[in-house]
Design a protein around this motif. Structure first.
Motif, PDB file in Angstrom:
ATOM      1  N   SER A   1       0.426  -1.421  -0.405  1.00 46.48           N
ATOM      2  CA  SER A   1      -0.194  -0.239   0.027  1.00 46.48           C
ATOM      3  C   SER A   1       1.132   1.511   0.283  1.00 46.48           C
ATOM      4  N   SER A   2       2.247   1.447   1.096  1.00 45.15           N
ATOM      5  CA  SER A   2       2.932   2.199   0.914  1.00 45.15           C
ATOM      6  C   SER A   2       3.568   2.335  -0.341  1.00 45.15           C
ATOM      7  N   ASN A   3       4.002   1.685  -1.425  1.00 47.51           N
ATOM      8  CA  ASN A   3       4.473   1.224  -1.798  1.00 47.51           C
ATOM      9  C   ASN A   3       4.334   1.890  -3.343  1.00 47.51           C
ATOM     10  N   SER A   4       2.299   2.187  -3.891  1.00 51.95           N
ATOM     11  CA  SER A   4       1.656   1.961  -4.588  1.00 51.95           C
ATOM     12  C   SER A   4       1.253   3.220  -4.196  1.00 51.95           C
ATOM     13  N   SER A   5       1.279   3.579  -3.303  1.00 51.88           N
ATOM     14  CA  SER A   5       0.447   5.170  -2.806  1.00 51.88           C
ATOM     15  C   SER A   5       2.145   6.526  -3.763  1.00 51.88           C
ATOM     16  N   GLU A   6       3.668   5.969  -3.334  1.00 56.10           N
ATOM     17  CA  GLU A   6       4.213   6.873  -3.959  1.00 56.10           C
ATOM     18  C   GLU A   6       4.190   6.824  -5.349  1.00 56.10           C
ATOM     19  N   SER A   7       4.108   7.879  -6.012  1.00 50.60           N
ATOM     20  CA  SER A   7       3.868   7.845  -7.742  1.00 50.60           C
ATOM     21  C   SER A   7       5.173   7.448  -8.259  1.00 50.60           C
ATOM     22  N   GLU A   8       5.023   6.977  -9.634  1.00 46.86           N
ATOM     23  CA  GLU A   8       6.054   7.097 -10.375  1.00 46.86           C
ATOM     24  C   GLU A   8       4.820   7.272 -11.802  1.00 46.86           C
ATOM     25  N   ASP A   9       5.374   8.060 -12.276  1.00 46.09           N
ATOM     26  CA  ASP A   9       4.944   9.365 -13.784  1.00 46.09           C
ATOM     27  C   ASP A   9       3.243   8.880 -14.003  1.00 46.09           C
ATOM     28  N   TYR A  10       3.100   7.457 -14.087  1.00 45.26           N
ATOM     29  CA  TYR A  10       1.068   6.936 -14.045  1.00 45.26           C
ATOM     30  C   TYR A  10       0.495   6.943 -13.082  1.00 45.26           C
ATOM     31  N   MET A  11       1.404   7.218 -11.918  1.00 47.52           N
ATOM     32  CA  MET A  11       0.069   7.150 -10.592  1.00 47.52           C
ATOM     33  C   MET A  11      -0.272   8.593 -10.341  1.00 47.52           C
ATOM     34  N   VAL A  12      -1.602   7.883  -9.480  1.00 51.07           N
ATOM     35  CA  VAL A  12      -2.267   9.360  -9.182  1.00 51.07           C
ATOM     36  C   VAL A  12      -2.078   9.632  -7.794  1.00 51.07           C
ATOM     37  N   SER A  13      -2.004  10.538  -6.690  1.00 47.86           N
ATOM     38  CA  SER A  13      -3.008  10.601  -5.376  1.00 47.86           C
ATOM     39  C   SER A  13      -4.368  11.116  -5.449  1.00 47.86           C
ATOM     40  N   GLY A  14      -4.559  11.308  -4.360  1.00 41.63           N
ATOM     41  CA  GLY A  14      -6.092  12.430  -4.346  1.00 41.63           C
ATOM     42  C   GLY A  14      -5.071  13.416  -4.411  1.00 41.63           C
ATOM     43  N   GLU A  15      -4.352  14.149  -4.136  1.00 42.75           N
ATOM     44  CA  GLU A  15      -4.156  15.853  -5.052  1.00 42.75           C
ATOM     45  C   GLU A  15      -3.453  15.798  -5.774  1.00 42.75           C
ATOM     46  N   ALA A  16      -3.479  14.614  -5.986  1.00 49.16           N
ATOM     47  CA  ALA A  16      -2.617  15.330  -7.531  1.00 49.16           C
ATOM     48  C   ALA A  16      -3.647  15.022  -8.608  1.00 49.16           C
ATOM     49  N   ASP A  17      -4.965  14.945  -8.546  1.00 53.98           N
ATOM     50  CA  ASP A  17      -6.281  15.096  -9.326  1.00 53.98           C
ATOM     51  C   ASP A  17      -7.252  15.928  -9.374  1.00 53.98           C
ATOM     52  N   GLY A  18      -6.991  16.422  -7.977  1.00 56.93           N
ATOM     53  CA  GLY A  18      -7.585  17.589  -7.320  1.00 56.93           C
ATOM     54  C   GLY A  18      -8.338  17.393  -6.740  1.00 56.93           C
ATOM     55  N   GLY A  19      -8.276  15.842  -5.709  1.00 60.22           N
ATOM     56  CA  GLY A  19      -9.525  14.933  -4.922  1.00 60.22           C
ATOM     57  C   GLY A  19      -8.950  15.279  -3.310  1.00 60.22           C
ATOM     58  N   ASN A  20      -9.795  15.224  -2.992  1.00 57.35           N
ATOM     59  CA  ASN A  20      -9.195  14.772  -1.149  1.00 57.35           C
ATOM     60  C   ASN A  20      -8.434  13.853  -0.967  1.00 57.35           C
ATOM     61  N   PRO A  21      -7.227  14.452   0.048  1.00 55.91           N
ATOM     62  CA  PRO A  21      -6.257  13.587  -0.150  1.00 55.91           C
ATOM     63  C   PRO A  21      -5.793  12.722   0.794  1.00 55.91           C
ATOM     64  N   GLU A  22      -7.691  12.967   1.438  1.00 53.84           N
ATOM     65  CA  GLU A  22      -8.601  11.696   2.780  1.00 53.84           C
ATOM     66  C   GLU A  22      -8.672  10.568   1.437  1.00 53.84           C
ATOM     67  N   GLU A  23      -8.632  10.562   0.475  1.00 58.44           N
ATOM     68  CA  GLU A  23      -9.663   9.729  -0.801  1.00 58.44           C
ATOM     69  C   GLU A  23      -8.911   8.087  -0.647  1.00 58.44           C
ATOM     70  N   LEU A  24      -9.441   7.583  -0.646  1.00 66.11           N
ATOM     71  CA  LEU A  24      -8.883   5.890  -0.586  1.00 66.11           C
ATOM     72  C   LEU A  24      -7.334   5.897  -1.579  1.00 66.11           C
ATOM     73  N   GLU A  25      -6.444   5.149  -0.792  1.00 73.81           N
ATOM     74  CA  GLU A  25      -4.544   4.801  -1.412  1.00 73.81           C
ATOM     75  C   GLU A  25      -5.213   4.496  -2.824  1.00 73.81           C
ATOM     76  N   THR A  26      -4.660   5.181  -3.854  1.00 75.22           N
ATOM     77  CA  THR A  26      -4.366   4.284  -4.900  1.00 75.22           C
ATOM     78  C   THR A  26      -3.963   2.616  -5.230  1.00 75.22           C
ATOM     79  N   GLY A  27      -4.410   1.968  -5.870  1.00 74.11           N
ATOM     80  CA  GLY A  27      -4.010   0.302  -6.278  1.00 74.11           C
ATOM     81  C   GLY A  27      -5.043  -0.384  -6.257  1.00 74.11           C
ATOM     82  N   LEU A  28      -4.584  -1.390  -6.706  1.00 77.91           N
ATOM     83  CA  LEU A  28      -5.103  -2.682  -7.541  1.00 77.91           C
ATOM     84  C   LEU A  28      -6.996  -3.142  -7.022  1.00 77.91           C
TER      85      LEU A  28
END
Length: 196
Positions: A32-59
């Motif tokens: 979970s912590s690795n998937s939330s560290e973004s590479e150029d094709y990953m986004v976090s809640g803040e990067a796409d304008g969302g709430n930073p408390e949104e669910l973590e990026t994952g599969l």
């Protein structure tokens, strides 16, 4: 020779997936912590304008789908985040894959009969040529975007092992369903109707 190397790579990834599944409970927090560290094709809640408390990026189902950007067969650029507010089907496929060929007519029908946005991600590195992808698209009369994953970056980010593989993403960008193998039209509609 290229196909033999691809088959060996797929088998190796499948073996890794089985191993990873067995030790999943022990590594969930680390992944979970690795998937939330973004590479150029990953986004976090803040990067796409969302709430930073949104669910973590994952599969996993219930996780924010990793964002990506790819060029389409017609030369335009598509980002998953461009479709926020719409239901999206992300399908990974190749022209040489028999189950992919079997699934495509149902995907086209699904595209025509619903408002789903289909992003068909072609594993372009495994193809003989781009013209094979163009010919395939014409043969099946596909009218949804064909995305070219030329270096398998998105397939790697989504940990694609078997193809076709499909992720159904709701209007909030959350993964609601995963399918490993071909889906038929009725399955597609059933999962579509469950999503917001």
């Amino acid at each position: 020779m290229k196909r033999i190397i691809l088959i060996v790579a797929i088998l190796a990834m499948f073996g890794w997936a089985v191993y990873d599944f067995v030790i999943e409970d022990e590594t969930t927090n680390e992944e979970s912590s690795n998937s939330s560290e973004s590479e150029d094709y990953m986004v976090s809640g803040e990067a796409d304008g969302g709430n930073p408390e949104e669910l973590e990026t994952g599969l996993e189902i219930g996780s924010q789908a990793p964002n990506f950007e790819l060029e389409t067969l017609d030369g335009s650029v598509v980002r998953l985040s461009d479709f926020r507010g719409q239901r999206v089907m992300i399908n990974f496929w190749a022209t040489w894959c028999p189950p992919c060929r079997a699934e495509m007519p149902d995907m086209q029908k699904f595209h025509e009969n619903t408002d789903i946005k289909i992003l068909a991600v072609n594993l372009t590195e495994s193809e003989n040529s781009i013209s094979d992808v163009s010919d395939f698209t014409e043969e099946f009369g596909l009218s949804f975007p064909i995305l070219l994953d030329r270096e398998d970056q998105v397939a790697t980010a989504y940990e694609i092992i078997p193809i076709p593989s499909t992720y159904m993403v709701d209007s909030e960008g959350i993964i609601q369903h995963k399918a490993f193998g071909a889906m038929n039209y009725d399955m597609m509609v059933q999962e579509y109707e469950k999503m917001d």
